[in-house]
Scaffold this motif. Structure first.
Motif, short mmCIF file in Angstrom:
data_model
loop_
_atom_site.label_atom_id
_atom_site.label_comp_id
_atom_site.label_asym_id
_atom_site.label_seq_id
_atom_site.Cartn_x
_atom_site.Cartn_y
_atom_site.Cartn_z
N ARG A 142 45.73 46.32 33.06
CA ARG A 142 46.00 47.55 32.29
C ARG A 142 44.66 48.09 31.78
N ARG A 169 51.62 42.62 45.22
CA ARG A 169 51.01 41.62 44.31
C ARG A 169 50.02 40.77 45.10
N TYR A 200 49.07 37.65 29.90
CA TYR A 200 49.03 38.35 31.18
C TYR A 200 50.46 38.61 31.62
N MET A 201 50.78 39.92 31.78
CA MET A 201 52.20 40.24 31.93
C MET A 201 52.62 40.51 33.37
N ARG A 202 52.04 39.75 34.29
CA ARG A 202 52.49 39.86 35.67
C ARG A 202 52.78 38.48 36.22
N ILE A 203 53.81 38.39 37.04
CA ILE A 203 54.19 37.12 37.63
C ILE A 203 53.26 36.83 38.81
N ILE A 204 52.68 35.67 38.82
CA ILE A 204 51.69 35.28 39.83
C ILE A 204 52.39 34.70 41.06
N ASN A 262 49.04 28.75 30.96
CA ASN A 262 49.59 29.95 30.31
C ASN A 262 50.00 29.58 28.89
N HIS A 264 52.57 30.64 25.87
CA HIS A 264 53.83 31.37 25.73
C HIS A 264 54.31 31.25 24.29
N HIS A 277 51.35 25.64 29.00
CA HIS A 277 51.88 24.92 30.17
C HIS A 277 51.08 25.26 31.42
N VAL A 285 50.85 26.65 35.12
CA VAL A 285 51.59 27.72 35.78
C VAL A 285 52.01 27.26 37.17
N ASP A 286 53.33 27.42 37.45
CA ASP A 286 53.80 27.12 38.80
C ASP A 286 54.45 28.37 39.37
N GLY A 330 57.46 29.23 39.41
CA GLY A 330 58.59 29.74 38.62
C GLY A 330 58.09 30.54 37.44
N LEU A 331 59.02 30.98 36.59
CA LEU A 331 58.65 31.77 35.42
C LEU A 331 58.69 30.88 34.18
N ASP A 332 57.52 30.60 33.61
CA ASP A 332 57.40 29.77 32.40
C ASP A 332 58.06 28.42 32.61
N1 LIG Z 1 54.14 32.41 38.57
C1 LIG Z 1 54.01 32.60 37.25
N2 LIG Z 1 53.39 33.71 36.80
C2 LIG Z 1 53.25 33.90 35.45
C3 LIG Z 1 53.79 32.96 34.53
C4 LIG Z 1 54.43 31.80 35.05
O1 LIG Z 1 54.89 30.92 34.29
N3 LIG Z 1 54.52 31.66 36.40
N4 LIG Z 1 53.71 33.20 33.14
C5 LIG Z 1 53.47 34.60 32.85
C6 LIG Z 1 53.38 34.99 31.42
N5 LIG Z 1 54.72 35.39 31.03
C7 LIG Z 1 55.27 34.65 30.01
O2 LIG Z 1 54.63 33.72 29.48
C8 LIG Z 1 55.41 36.46 31.66
C9 LIG Z 1 54.70 37.58 32.06
C10 LIG Z 1 55.35 38.64 32.69
C11 LIG Z 1 56.71 38.60 32.94
C12 LIG Z 1 57.38 39.76 33.65
O3 LIG Z 1 58.59 39.84 33.71
N6 LIG Z 1 56.54 40.67 34.21
C13 LIG Z 1 57.02 41.82 35.00
C14 LIG Z 1 56.28 43.08 34.62
C15 LIG Z 1 56.40 43.29 33.14
C16 LIG Z 1 55.63 44.54 32.74
O4 LIG Z 1 54.84 45.06 33.58
O5 LIG Z 1 55.81 44.94 31.58
C17 LIG Z 1 56.71 41.60 36.48
O6 LIG Z 1 55.72 40.88 36.78
O7 LIG Z 1 57.46 42.18 37.27
C18 LIG Z 1 57.43 37.49 32.53
C19 LIG Z 1 56.79 36.42 31.89
C20 LIG Z 1 52.28 35.13 33.61
N7 LIG Z 1 52.58 35.00 34.99
#
Ligand SMILES: Nc1nc2c(c(=O)[nH]1)N[C@@H](CN(C=O)c1ccc(C(=O)N[C@@H](CCC(=O)O)C(=O)O)cc1)CN2
Ligand SMILES: NCC(=O)N[C@@H]1O[C@H](COP(=O)([O-])[O-])[C@@H](O)[C@H]1O
Length: 203
Positions: free
Chosen positions: A40, A67, A91-95, A109, A111, A140, A142-143, A145-147
């Motif tokens: 951003r 991505r 960081y608000m993107r899923i890796i 990460n 949380h 934690h 990062v894997d 999954g989500l968190d």
């Molecule tokens: N593979 C992973 N990627 C990330 C993790 C993780 O555990 N595994 N942790 C996140 C951080 N996070 C919570 O701690 C988190 C960040 C973002 C989202 C999410 O839903 N993002 C949306 C976009 C949201 C937006 O743009 O406002 C998306 O990526 O589509 C959930 C949890 C960091 N990455």
């Protein structure tokens, strides 16, 4: 000791980024902050990185086809800078596996809840809305999954009567600013072991 190079990923205000910078500048955290990755361009963390003279990779996801495409560019930057640890601090993107693959076990990460409670976004609000009496912060690995990655450390934070998300957030952030640098210090000193989901820390 060998240099220990970290990259910090952030999307927002960057108070956790600043907490790490402050510890490094005080000589209390022996790491080299090689890069800020931010999705951003207008986020305040970018201003903090300029002030701290930390190199940046700032991008807008809309400018990339996927991505995976922008993560491949980030990975190139990380490898060129020989980054040892990725720290996700708001960081608000899923890796995807593009980064999880090469960096699993070297990517953490922070949380703002006691995982596995309240994963995802708005974790502080979720805790207040649910009515729990105690929440906290989690660091934690990062894997994919989500968190859901193996938990390294947690600190509890009490929820007071008539608490709002705003008042709770201040105490959550204060706990984060202590715990995250501490975990980075443990990793830098090679005190953390990972066996499946079990994480051990030699104090
Ligand atoms: N593979 C992973 N990627 C990330 C993790 C993780 O555990 N595994 N942790 C996140 C951080 N996070 C919570 O701690 C988190 C960040 C973002 C989202 C999410 O839903 N993002 C949306 C976009 C949201 C937006 O743009 O406002 C998306 O990526 O589509 C959930 C949890 C960091 N990455
Ligand atoms: N799901 C991820 C998530 O909610 N992360 C949270 O974003 C905030 C970033 O604050 P900061 O930009 O001031 O460091 C922090 O509270 C962090 O735990």
């Amino acid at each position: 000791m060998q240099p220990y190079r970290i990259a910090i990923f952030a999307s927002g205000s960057g108070s956790n980024f600043q907490a790490i910078v402050d510890q490094v500048q005080k000589g209390k955290l022996d790491v080299s902050i090689e890069l800020l990755v931010c999705d951003r361009p207008k986020a305040y963390v970018v201003e903090r990185a300029k002030e701290a003279k930390v190199p940046m990779f700032v991008f807008s996801p809309k400018e990339y086809e996927s991505r995976e495409a922008y993560e491949a560019l980030i990975l190139k930057e990380l490898v060129e800078r020989q980054v040892d640890l990725i720290v996700m601090a708001g960081y608000m993107r899923i890796i995807t596996d593009v980064l999880v693959g090469p960096y699993f076990g070297r990517m953490i990460n922070i949380h703002p809840s006691l995982l596995p409670s309240f994963p995802g976004v708005r974790a502080i609000e979720q805790a207040v809305e649910y009515g729990v009496k105690q929440t906290g912060v989690t660091v934690h690995f990062v894997d994919g999954g989500l968190d859901s990655g193996p938990i390294i450390a947690q600190r509890a934070v009490e929820i007071h009567e008539h608490e709002t998300a705003e008042s709770l957030a201040e105490r959550i952030h204060a706990a984060e600013h202590v715990l995250l640098p501490q975990v980075i210090r443990w990793l830098r000193e090679d005190r953390v072991s990972l066996d499946g989901r079990r994480v051990g820390v030699r104090l």
